[in-house]
Design a protein around this motif. Sequence first.
Motif, mmCIF file in Angstrom:
data_model
loop_
_atom_site.group_PDB
_atom_site.id
_atom_site.type_symbol
_atom_site.label_atom_id
_atom_site.label_comp_id
_atom_site.label_asym_id
_atom_site.label_seq_id
_atom_site.Cartn_x
_atom_site.Cartn_y
_atom_site.Cartn_z
ATOM 1 N N HIS A 188 -33.659 -62.520 45.444
ATOM 2 C CA HIS A 188 -32.715 -61.464 45.086
ATOM 3 C C HIS A 188 -31.334 -61.752 45.674
ATOM 4 O O HIS A 188 -30.310 -61.571 45.017
ATOM 5 C CB HIS A 188 -33.217 -60.114 45.587
ATOM 6 C CG HIS A 188 -34.455 -59.621 44.903
ATOM 7 N ND1 HIS A 188 -35.709 -60.020 45.278
ATOM 8 C CD2 HIS A 188 -34.635 -58.774 43.861
ATOM 9 C CE1 HIS A 188 -36.615 -59.430 44.512
ATOM 10 N NE2 HIS A 188 -35.982 -58.669 43.642
ATOM 11 N N LYS B 219 -27.772 -62.453 43.711
ATOM 12 C CA LYS B 219 -26.554 -61.689 43.957
ATOM 13 C C LYS B 219 -25.384 -62.608 44.282
ATOM 14 O O LYS B 219 -24.254 -62.386 43.843
ATOM 15 C CB LYS B 219 -26.792 -60.689 45.093
ATOM 16 C CG LYS B 219 -27.758 -59.571 44.732
ATOM 17 C CD LYS B 219 -28.107 -58.715 45.942
ATOM 18 C CE LYS B 219 -29.154 -57.672 45.595
ATOM 19 N NZ LYS B 219 -29.585 -56.895 46.777
ATOM 20 N N LEU C 127 -24.244 -64.331 40.894
ATOM 21 C CA LEU C 127 -23.571 -63.494 39.905
ATOM 22 C C LEU C 127 -22.359 -62.765 40.457
ATOM 23 O O LEU C 127 -21.513 -62.304 39.691
ATOM 24 C CB LEU C 127 -24.556 -62.473 39.335
ATOM 25 C CG LEU C 127 -25.752 -63.042 38.571
ATOM 26 C CD1 LEU C 127 -26.659 -61.912 38.125
ATOM 27 C CD2 LEU C 127 -25.293 -63.874 37.389
ATOM 28 N N LEU D 269 -22.733 -57.141 40.730
ATOM 29 C CA LEU D 269 -23.790 -56.804 39.787
ATOM 30 C C LEU D 269 -23.361 -55.612 38.952
ATOM 31 O O LEU D 269 -22.866 -54.615 39.479
ATOM 32 C CB LEU D 269 -25.086 -56.477 40.538
ATOM 33 C CG LEU D 269 -25.633 -57.589 41.446
ATOM 34 C CD1 LEU D 269 -26.922 -57.125 42.104
ATOM 35 C CD2 LEU D 269 -25.869 -58.867 40.662
ATOM 36 N N THR E 106 -24.577 -57.205 32.778
ATOM 37 C CA THR E 106 -25.109 -58.530 33.052
ATOM 38 C C THR E 106 -26.629 -58.463 32.982
ATOM 39 O O THR E 106 -27.247 -57.620 33.630
ATOM 40 C CB THR E 106 -24.676 -59.033 34.441
ATOM 41 O OG1 THR E 106 -23.244 -59.134 34.474
ATOM 42 C CG2 THR E 106 -25.272 -60.398 34.734
ATOM 43 N N LYS F 218 -23.667 -62.424 30.951
ATOM 44 C CA LYS F 218 -22.700 -61.392 31.322
ATOM 45 C C LYS F 218 -21.868 -61.044 30.101
ATOM 46 O O LYS F 218 -21.116 -61.865 29.575
ATOM 47 C CB LYS F 218 -21.803 -61.873 32.460
ATOM 48 C CG LYS F 218 -20.882 -60.778 32.997
ATOM 49 C CD LYS F 218 -20.200 -61.211 34.279
ATOM 50 C CE LYS F 218 -19.403 -60.065 34.883
ATOM 51 N NZ LYS F 218 -18.807 -60.435 36.190
ATOM 52 N N ALA G 120 -28.586 -56.442 35.668
ATOM 53 C CA ALA G 120 -28.475 -56.946 37.045
ATOM 54 C C ALA G 120 -28.601 -55.832 38.072
ATOM 55 O O ALA G 120 -29.047 -56.069 39.195
ATOM 56 C CB ALA G 120 -27.156 -57.684 37.224
ATOM 57 N N THR G 121 -28.229 -54.616 37.690
ATOM 58 C CA THR G 121 -28.338 -53.485 38.611
ATOM 59 C C THR G 121 -29.784 -53.093 38.885
ATOM 60 O O THR G 121 -30.050 -52.297 39.788
ATOM 61 C CB THR G 121 -27.575 -52.272 38.037
ATOM 62 O OG1 THR G 121 -27.952 -52.087 36.663
ATOM 63 C CG2 THR G 121 -26.070 -52.492 38.110
#
Length: 207
Positions: free
Chosen positions: A66, A70, A73, A76, A80, A105, A178-179
């Motif tokens: 994880h 992060k 990217l 976040l 995305t 994205k 992505a969140t």
Amino acid sequence: MRIDSISCSICLLLLVLIEISCAPVASKEVEIPSNSSRILPLKDSRKIDPETTEIFLDANYDTTAHKTLKDQLGDLDPNTFVELKYLNGQFYLYDSCDGGFVAYKVSQDQIKSYGIHEDIDFQIVNQKKTDLNMVFELTTDGYSGPITMSITRTPVDLVDKIITLKNGVATISYATAATNINKFYAIINQCPTTKVSEFEGFTNPNF
């Protein structure tokens, strides 16, 4: 770059046909997996592929995978989409032996594809959006033909289906915003040898 409108229309028609062909048959009851119900025990890690390479399932929602994602990217955001892998009825993040993650994205005028080996910028020529589906007509440098990508919600909470149509060939994958990455476990390939060996046990859901 100008794209032939007839070719784009054909791509959109093919994309619709692919969506229909990939849908489950109505007469069969489809079991939809739920990411809120985990089938693996809550342990720090569990080796799932001892015969080939060091691959662990981390039942921690804030693993090194994880954190790597992060870092890759940056910020976040819900536009995305990070690729997920499917195993034993569940979706997981996959930290590959090669390192890195596949992600897309989406911005106002382009889609940036993050790959394990390279990143590609696609320019958005046309787009259609609804509450459940987004369809993009794309172009990119070095490729003159039409490219179509759709992002569609699936019956599984937080999981989207991505279909990319290029040269008449469809590539299907699954992703989450992505969140939401901290809501999925991570399968981490420790890659203990100098030879790259990816886990080949992933399957595809029937929707």
